[in-house]
Scaffold this active site. Structure first.
Site, PDB file in Angstrom:
ATOM      1  N   GLU A  91       0.840  -1.190   0.000  1.00  0.00           N
ATOM      2  CA  GLU A  91       0.000   0.000   0.000  1.00  0.00           C
ATOM      3  C   GLU A  91       0.871   1.234   0.000  1.00  0.00           C
ATOM      4  OE1 GLU A  91      -2.594  -0.065   3.361  1.00  0.00           O
ATOM      5  OE2 GLU A  91      -3.261  -2.111   2.948  1.00  0.00           O
ATOM      6  N   CYS A 104       3.186   8.342   1.920  1.00  0.00           N
ATOM      7  CA  CYS A 104       3.515   7.340   2.931  1.00  0.00           C
ATOM      8  C   CYS A 104       3.920   6.065   2.195  1.00  0.00           C
ATOM      9  CB  CYS A 104       2.299   7.104   3.826  1.00  0.00           C
ATOM     10  SG  CYS A 104       2.590   5.868   5.097  1.00  0.00           S
ATOM     11  N   CYS A 111       5.064  -7.642   7.399  1.00  0.00           N
ATOM     12  CA  CYS A 111       5.932  -7.167   8.469  1.00  0.00           C
ATOM     13  C   CYS A 111       6.123  -8.278   9.483  1.00  0.00           C
ATOM     14  CB  CYS A 111       5.295  -5.951   9.157  1.00  0.00           C
ATOM     15  SG  CYS A 111       6.317  -5.220  10.451  1.00  0.00           S
ATOM     16  N   CYS A 115       3.448  -6.333  16.161  1.00  0.00           N
ATOM     17  CA  CYS A 115       2.784  -5.412  17.096  1.00  0.00           C
ATOM     18  C   CYS A 115       1.301  -5.776  17.205  1.00  0.00           C
ATOM     19  CB  CYS A 115       2.939  -3.963  16.633  1.00  0.00           C
ATOM     20  SG  CYS A 115       4.652  -3.438  16.572  1.00  0.00           S
ATOM     21  N   CYS A 118      -1.679  -3.805  15.226  1.00  0.00           N
ATOM     22  CA  CYS A 118      -1.437  -3.409  13.830  1.00  0.00           C
ATOM     23  C   CYS A 118      -1.926  -4.476  12.852  1.00  0.00           C
ATOM     24  CB  CYS A 118       0.054  -3.164  13.644  1.00  0.00           C
ATOM     25  SG  CYS A 118       0.519  -2.724  11.968  1.00  0.00           S
ATOM     26  N   GLY A 173       5.584  -2.429   6.999  1.00  0.00           N
ATOM     27  CA  GLY A 173       6.955  -2.918   7.130  1.00  0.00           C
ATOM     28  C   GLY A 173       7.782  -2.124   8.116  1.00  0.00           C
ATOM     29  N   GLU A 174       8.912  -2.703   8.487  1.00  0.00           N
ATOM     30  CA  GLU A 174       9.839  -2.044   9.402  1.00  0.00           C
ATOM     31  C   GLU A 174      11.057  -1.598   8.588  1.00  0.00           C
ATOM     32  OE1 GLU A 174      10.162  -0.705  12.393  1.00  0.00           O
ATOM     33  OE2 GLU A 174      12.213  -0.341  11.754  1.00  0.00           O
ATOM     34  N   SER A 226       8.064   4.704  17.155  1.00  0.00           N
ATOM     35  CA  SER A 226       6.766   4.195  17.601  1.00  0.00           C
ATOM     36  C   SER A 226       6.956   3.687  19.027  1.00  0.00           C
ATOM     37  CB  SER A 226       6.306   3.061  16.679  1.00  0.00           C
ATOM     38  OG  SER A 226       6.123   3.561  15.378  1.00  0.00           O
ATOM     39  N   LEU A 227       6.588   4.520  19.983  1.00  0.00           N
ATOM     40  CA  LEU A 227       6.862   4.163  21.377  1.00  0.00           C
ATOM     41  C   LEU A 227       5.664   3.430  21.986  1.00  0.00           C
ATOM     42  CD1 LEU A 227       9.110   4.458  23.508  1.00  0.00           C
ATOM     43  CD2 LEU A 227       7.914   6.508  24.330  1.00  0.00           C
ATOM     44  N   HIS A 228       4.538   4.090  22.009  1.00  0.00           N
ATOM     45  CA  HIS A 228       3.241   3.488  22.376  1.00  0.00           C
ATOM     46  C   HIS A 228       3.105   3.037  23.824  1.00  0.00           C
ATOM     47  CE1 HIS A 228       2.699   3.857  18.160  1.00  0.00           C
ATOM     48  NE2 HIS A 228       3.135   2.682  17.789  1.00  0.00           N
ATOM     49  N   ASN A 311      -6.706   3.310  14.822  1.00  0.00           N
ATOM     50  CA  ASN A 311      -7.601   2.943  13.723  1.00  0.00           C
ATOM     51  C   ASN A 311      -7.999   1.501  13.947  1.00  0.00           C
ATOM     52  OD1 ASN A 311      -7.984   4.958  11.541  1.00  0.00           O
ATOM     53  ND2 ASN A 311      -5.760   5.046  11.709  1.00  0.00           N
ATOM     54  N   CYS A 354      -2.427   1.669   7.889  1.00  0.00           N
ATOM     55  CA  CYS A 354      -1.633   0.567   8.374  1.00  0.00           C
ATOM     56  C   CYS A 354      -2.024  -0.817   7.883  1.00  0.00           C
ATOM     57  CB  CYS A 354      -1.658   0.561   9.901  1.00  0.00           C
ATOM     58  SG  CYS A 354      -1.637   2.204  10.579  1.00  0.00           S
TER      59      CYS A 354
END
Ligand code: SAH
Length: 365
Positions: A91, A104, A111, A115, A118, A173-174, A226-228, A311, A354
């Protein structure tokens, strides 16, 4: 298999056209069209018609093909589902903003990070994307914006001239599992598309050696983490990568990066709720104590905390939290002197978050 012309070097492209008994200058004409993002040969108006149809039979333009294009009702967000040569889908999202046009970009098909909130990681990692596959994503967006018009290449030009001006490597992806190709892609975006380093952001779940590699690379891009969650216990419960690289290590590497370039560090923090047995929503990482702990981690550093409403993803058992709860969390950060903003949801109506579109399509197929 059809030859992807974008993947050929200039020399190879010349040989390709002369082998088809065309003059060498056709290679240059084709290259110009490819660099504008032309999705097919029919668009290449200065080529003879029979040559265009011949090309259509034996070649592709870009290494990505548009499978689906969705426009958000906000009229500013366009999401593309793209297919790669081996059938994998990725995407990419074009966001038209007041400061410019941002794309983006996905860095991997799927991935491996796992997480828990996600959608991108639900089907696992398929493979890394090549430099060309990442570059082609911005060309797709460029064509969407400008069609066959020549890109306006002005040094430090106006971000609002209608071209792609910003890149965020924040798609599926990372990126720091594919660091070499991401760097190769960004180098090319900078030289060939004239996108300045300061308009480029790479977002990572916190792969410390990768952050150090970006630091060594030395380009003054923006880094987003991306801490979260503010504690190892909580973070490990939603992000498996935290078992390898702890909050403190990740932040130290990230602060070192932003200090090198004197850039503000972006911290991403999704505000998550979870459904209780009685159906009410409990704050998972978003209560007052979490906000205070987060503020403590950020104190004294040049950071912007981006608060992200979750989301929702059907397969994931988290819940969105109320607008009031989001503002209470933000107020605590503000009172503690931390720069923060709430990320606008873009294109939620087109599954623009995402990996949702790719997931839905894979399920159907
Ligand atoms: N792997 C990189 C980049 C891709 S994810 C990273 O982790 O940063 C881009 C951002 O979207 C990350 O901050 C990620 O945590 C966030 N994200 C993932 N799923 C989401 C969802 N359902 N709602 C909101 N943000 C999400």
């Amino acid at each position: 298999m059809k030859t992807v012309l974008f993947n050929l070097t200039d020399g190879e492209l010349e040989k390709f056209v002369t082998d088809l008994s065309q003059p060498r200058f056709r290679a240059k004409q084709i290259r110009e069209w490819l660099n504008r993002g032309a999705p097919d040969f029919a668009s290449m108006k200065n080529l003879p018609e029979d040559f265009r149809s011949k090309l259509g039979e034996i070649a592709e333009t870009l290494p990505v093909k548009i499978v689906k294009k969705l426009e958000s009702s906000d009229n500013q967000t366009t999401k593309f589902l793209l297919e790669l040569g081996d059938g994998e889908q990725i995407e990419c999202v074009l966001m038209r903003t007041t400061y410019g046009n941002s794309v983006c970009v996905s860095s991997q098909a799927g991935c491996a990070m796992g997480c828990k909130f996600c959608a991108s990681t639900l089907l696992g990692l398929k493979r890394n994307l090549t430099v060309n596959e990442m570059f082609a994503q911005i060309l797709v967006a460029q064509w969407e914006l400008r069609g066959d018009k020549v890109r306006d290449i002005k040094p430090n030009g106006d971000a609002n001239n209608g071209d792609v001006s910003h890149i965020v490597v924040m798609g599926t992806g990372e990126p720091l599992q594919n660091t070499e190709n991401v760097i190769g892609f960004l180098e090319r975006a900078n030289t060939e598309m004239n996108i300045s380093w300061r308009r480029i952001t790479v977002s990572t779940c916190g792969i410390v050696p990768g952050i150090n590699d970006l630091n060594k690379w030395g380009r003054p891009i923006n880094l987003a983490i991306s801490l979260h969650a503010p504690t190892d216990e909580l973070r490990s419960s939603i992000m498996p990568i935290n078992n390898k690289y702890k909050v403190r290590e990740v932040l130290d590497a990230a602060f070192a990066f932003s200090a090198t370039h004197n850039r503000q560090l972006m911290i991403e923090y999704i505000l998550l709720g979870k459904k209780d047995q009685d159906g009410s929503i409990v704050l998972y990482n978003a209560n007052e104590d979490h906000a205070l702990k987060l503020a403590e981690l950020m104190r004294g550093h040049n950071v912007m905390v981006n608060l992200i409403p979750w989301n929702s993803v059907d397969e994931r058992d988290f819940a969105s939290i109320s607008g009031n709860a989001v503002h209470r969390f933000q107020d605590i950060l503000i009172k503690n002197g931390i720069h923060t903003r709430i990320r606008r949801e873009r294109g939620a109506d087109i599954g623009s978050a995402c990996g949702q579109l790719r997931l839905k399509n894979a399920k159907k197929g």
